[in-house]
Design a protein around this motif. Sequence first.
Motif, PDB file in Angstrom:
ATOM      1  N   GLN A 114      32.027  43.720  46.131  1.00  0.00           N
ATOM      2  CA  GLN A 114      31.720  43.159  44.812  1.00  0.00           C
ATOM      3  C   GLN A 114      30.888  44.168  44.037  1.00  0.00           C
ATOM      4  O   GLN A 114      29.969  44.766  44.582  1.00  0.00           O
ATOM      5  CB  GLN A 114      30.948  41.837  44.975  1.00  0.00           C
ATOM      6  N   ASN A 127      41.037  36.631  37.228  1.00  0.00           N
ATOM      7  CA  ASN A 127      41.630  37.280  38.391  1.00  0.00           C
ATOM      8  C   ASN A 127      42.954  36.620  38.778  1.00  0.00           C
ATOM      9  O   ASN A 127      43.923  37.291  39.104  1.00  0.00           O
ATOM     10  CB  ASN A 127      40.664  37.218  39.583  1.00  0.00           C
ATOM     11  N   TYR A 146      41.842  34.834  48.879  1.00  0.00           N
ATOM     12  CA  TYR A 146      40.781  35.249  47.954  1.00  0.00           C
ATOM     13  C   TYR A 146      39.735  34.151  47.793  1.00  0.00           C
ATOM     14  O   TYR A 146      38.535  34.424  47.756  1.00  0.00           O
ATOM     15  CB  TYR A 146      41.406  35.591  46.595  1.00  0.00           C
ATOM     16  N   VAL A 164      37.006  43.137  41.217  1.00  0.00           N
ATOM     17  CA  VAL A 164      35.677  42.976  41.827  1.00  0.00           C
ATOM     18  C   VAL A 164      34.559  43.329  40.851  1.00  0.00           C
ATOM     19  O   VAL A 164      33.437  43.581  41.253  1.00  0.00           O
ATOM     20  CB  VAL A 164      35.514  43.803  43.125  1.00  0.00           C
ATOM     21  N   ILE A 206      35.656  34.536  48.471  1.00  0.00           N
ATOM     22  CA  ILE A 206      34.576  34.544  47.487  1.00  0.00           C
ATOM     23  C   ILE A 206      33.729  33.274  47.450  1.00  0.00           C
ATOM     24  O   ILE A 206      32.649  33.293  46.875  1.00  0.00           O
ATOM     25  CB  ILE A 206      35.078  34.855  46.055  1.00  0.00           C
ATOM     26  N   VAL A 235      40.520  43.287  47.016  1.00  0.00           N
ATOM     27  CA  VAL A 235      39.069  43.254  47.167  1.00  0.00           C
ATOM     28  C   VAL A 235      38.622  44.286  48.209  1.00  0.00           C
ATOM     29  O   VAL A 235      37.663  45.011  48.017  1.00  0.00           O
ATOM     30  CB  VAL A 235      38.597  41.840  47.564  1.00  0.00           C
TER      31      VAL A 235
END
Lengths: 535, 342
Positions: free
Chosen positions: B162, A313, B96, A305, B100, A376
């Motif tokens: 983040q 990633n 993921y 992150v 995002i 995350v």
Amino acid sequence: MAHTAEAHGDNYLNHEKGLWSWMTTVDHKRIGLMYLASVCFFFFLGGIFALIIRLNLMHSGHPVVDANTYNKLMTYHGAIMVFLVIIPAIPASIGNFVLPMMLGAKDVAFPKLNLASYYIYLAGATFACLALFLGGADTGWTFYTPYSIRTGGGVILVIFGAFVAGFSSILTGLNFIVTIQKLRAPGLTWNRLPLLLWALYATSIIQVLATPVLAITLVLLIFEHVFKVGIFDPALGGDPVLFQHFFWFYSHPAVYIMILPAMGVISEIIPVFSRKPIFGYRAIALASFGIALVAFIVWGHHLFVSGQSELANFVFSLLTMFVAIPTGVKVFSWVGTMYKGSIRFNAPMLYALGFIELFTIGGLTGVFLATLAIDVHLTDTYFVIAHFHYVMVGGTIMGFVGGMHYWFPKVTGKLYNETVAMWAFISIIIGFNLTFFPQFIAGTEGMPRRYWSQLPEFDLWNTLSTVGSWFLLLGFLMVAWNMIKSAKSGPAAGDNPWRALTLEWQSKSPPPHDNFGPTTPTVTHWPYEYKGANV
Amino acid sequence: MNSVMSKAYGKAAWGLPLQGSDVAVTWDHLYWFLFWLSVFFFILVVGGMIYFAIVYRKKEGRKTKYIVDHHALEAFWTIIPTILLMAIFGWGWSVYKKQIHAPTDAMEIRVIGKQWLWTFQYDDGRTEASKLVVPLGKPIKLIMTSQDVIHSFFIPNFRVKQDVVPGMYTSVWFEPKVAGEHQVFCTEYCGTSHSGMLAKVEVLEPEQYELWKAGKPYQVTGVKTPSSDLLAAAQSSARLANAKLPLPDQGAKLVQAKGCTACHSIDGSAKIGPSYKGIFGHEQELLDGTKVTVDENYIRESIQKPQAKVVKGFNPVMPPYTKDMIGEEDMNAIVAYIKSLN
Ligand SMILES: [Cu+2]
Ligand SMILES: [Cu+2]
């Protein structure tokens, strides 16, 4: 083995006398003991910081220290435990003592360098501790930029201390590699090398290759601090995330510097107390190197992150999954070793079983964190704190304390008290799970790490965790008391009370100055030949 | 329709935070898969270990079996985990991407992290501190940067996080499906008041959102973070812990704990802000040339709305500290402390 009559009473402890003879010794056994004493001292110091941290978090709204003090305590707890305890714990203390003996050698390849490593370690520790009195440091052990560049106090000294201590690690690694390559006794072929030595070999390679990267990173950080050169500080045109890449390029492999030796210790203990050969010798030896290799290409999983690219990633998450494979192979093989054995529950075996329990939880939660989406949410929460304490304390410290019990008779010639050892273990295993398991739940609920004050909704988990820390304290105090008391007045152990087959047990307890007397031992079988009379 | 929507998203269950968005629901599926898989492997390994420990404990006359390896078994426990891990990786990657990639029609809001405060800037020029107001059911994309060190923007209910990095923009998005308050944490260590760098997302029903936009009083309905008044609570209990101290000493502790000392000295030397020493009762020249006498009201305003009167010779960089962050009792203690430095 032939011993002259006069050699009998002569051992490495009484071969020379006086403080000076210890300070100038080049005997690997004495150096190992000096490391052991230092590591234990710093373990208790770092432990006291941890206890204050836990007290502070016990009830929300009832801090026992102010925020700045808390931030320094958590920095010191982390820096001391990582750089001065867990990294040197097994290789430099237990490893130093037993590695040459397991090889049938008289000493390590470079005995003077070995002593130098110890003093370099002490120097690094001194710098870091000096900082305590010069304003302290409040960056966390990770020294992330640009915070670490802006904050004042003794942060440069702590960084410098870590930099210096790193050289001790590099030199020990180098010494071990050469020793294993060059000083194996006749008959000790690679296929007969004990698994602890395979693990230490793999560890040494990481130490030699990765630690210089940390050294360079820390030098750049000091430069940035003093000369404002603009490498990491965005205000000067630098990139703060670059520091994280450099830092974890060392610090991820360092995780395996910490755990591989403990895995080696467990691989020695389980066959001895199951009276059975280790299951899958080759696979375990190979797994050590597999882990060492993967260690170098997964650092980016600490940056999921951080603003790292999606592609990075993707790659780092994928590669990190591969850590779990050799690790799983080891765990399965240890359990497999117990199958159809004849298991004795002496303290070393209890710690080995404790290791498997805690390390399994640590490893499985590692898979959570390797999974991109899951990380995350969980990263920088207490889930991560719990995960790495399960691995580093549940793994490394269990291996370390198990090893301490296992080689205690060899080191001192005495037996420790088995009952006290068992109760200490029970207190530690209960305390450990009570301290750290609730942190998984709190972390999943979102409780962030490095917080001086936590929200009241996490109070239950925080209180449980703090109570657990007292059981840990009690357990470790019992271990210390048992060790000290038994070393003074324990019953004589005999040379090989566990009837182990590795070479160090074929010597006297405590061993003579030159380990095996005038003759060099010859090896005729592998170290796990538990059949016939050996069972 | 909105109430139906809210029903579909569960309460916080089993140690997971409340599901505040579709992404949270998807995330939880993967989480539970991993959880039960881990339980399975834990029972396999640790259960196996305990079973062997009991069945094969040392006994008179027990013969151990000389087994060194078993290639099929070893291949099995290498290959099966590999397949599982690759599947987990793929699943993780697919979630993921949802996590995002904001939809293109997302509403953009700018976020600035600074020690130790979050501020939010809207397209229409409106700004908010420590409070992010958004409409229910609309995708929101936050474009974030930091003014000083690295921070991290974390909303557990939406399962997103983040880092907020100085010198670069990062972003995070979510589509809130549950009206009410959602906790925000700073999760990258940023110094003294890192643990005080909290905020909340206020997800408003459309009518209320319009009220807020028009600058009128509005109501937050729906979930409450258990800790919505956490700062006040934490601080008032910290205050209670300090209550035995004389007021100025409480103030001294507070300016430490709140991080004021990063910018204000007490020895007369200017840091980022003016020193507290000897200012009380004295005249202070402001940026626009006017003069004010430092009294209780001025100090209070300087703390709650620092930009209202900026002292000459300094930059307007002091973050505002709202009533939520410094309650009245604490304010009194700070004023008493500054007074005592004369
Ligand atoms: Cu790592
Ligand atoms: Cu922060």
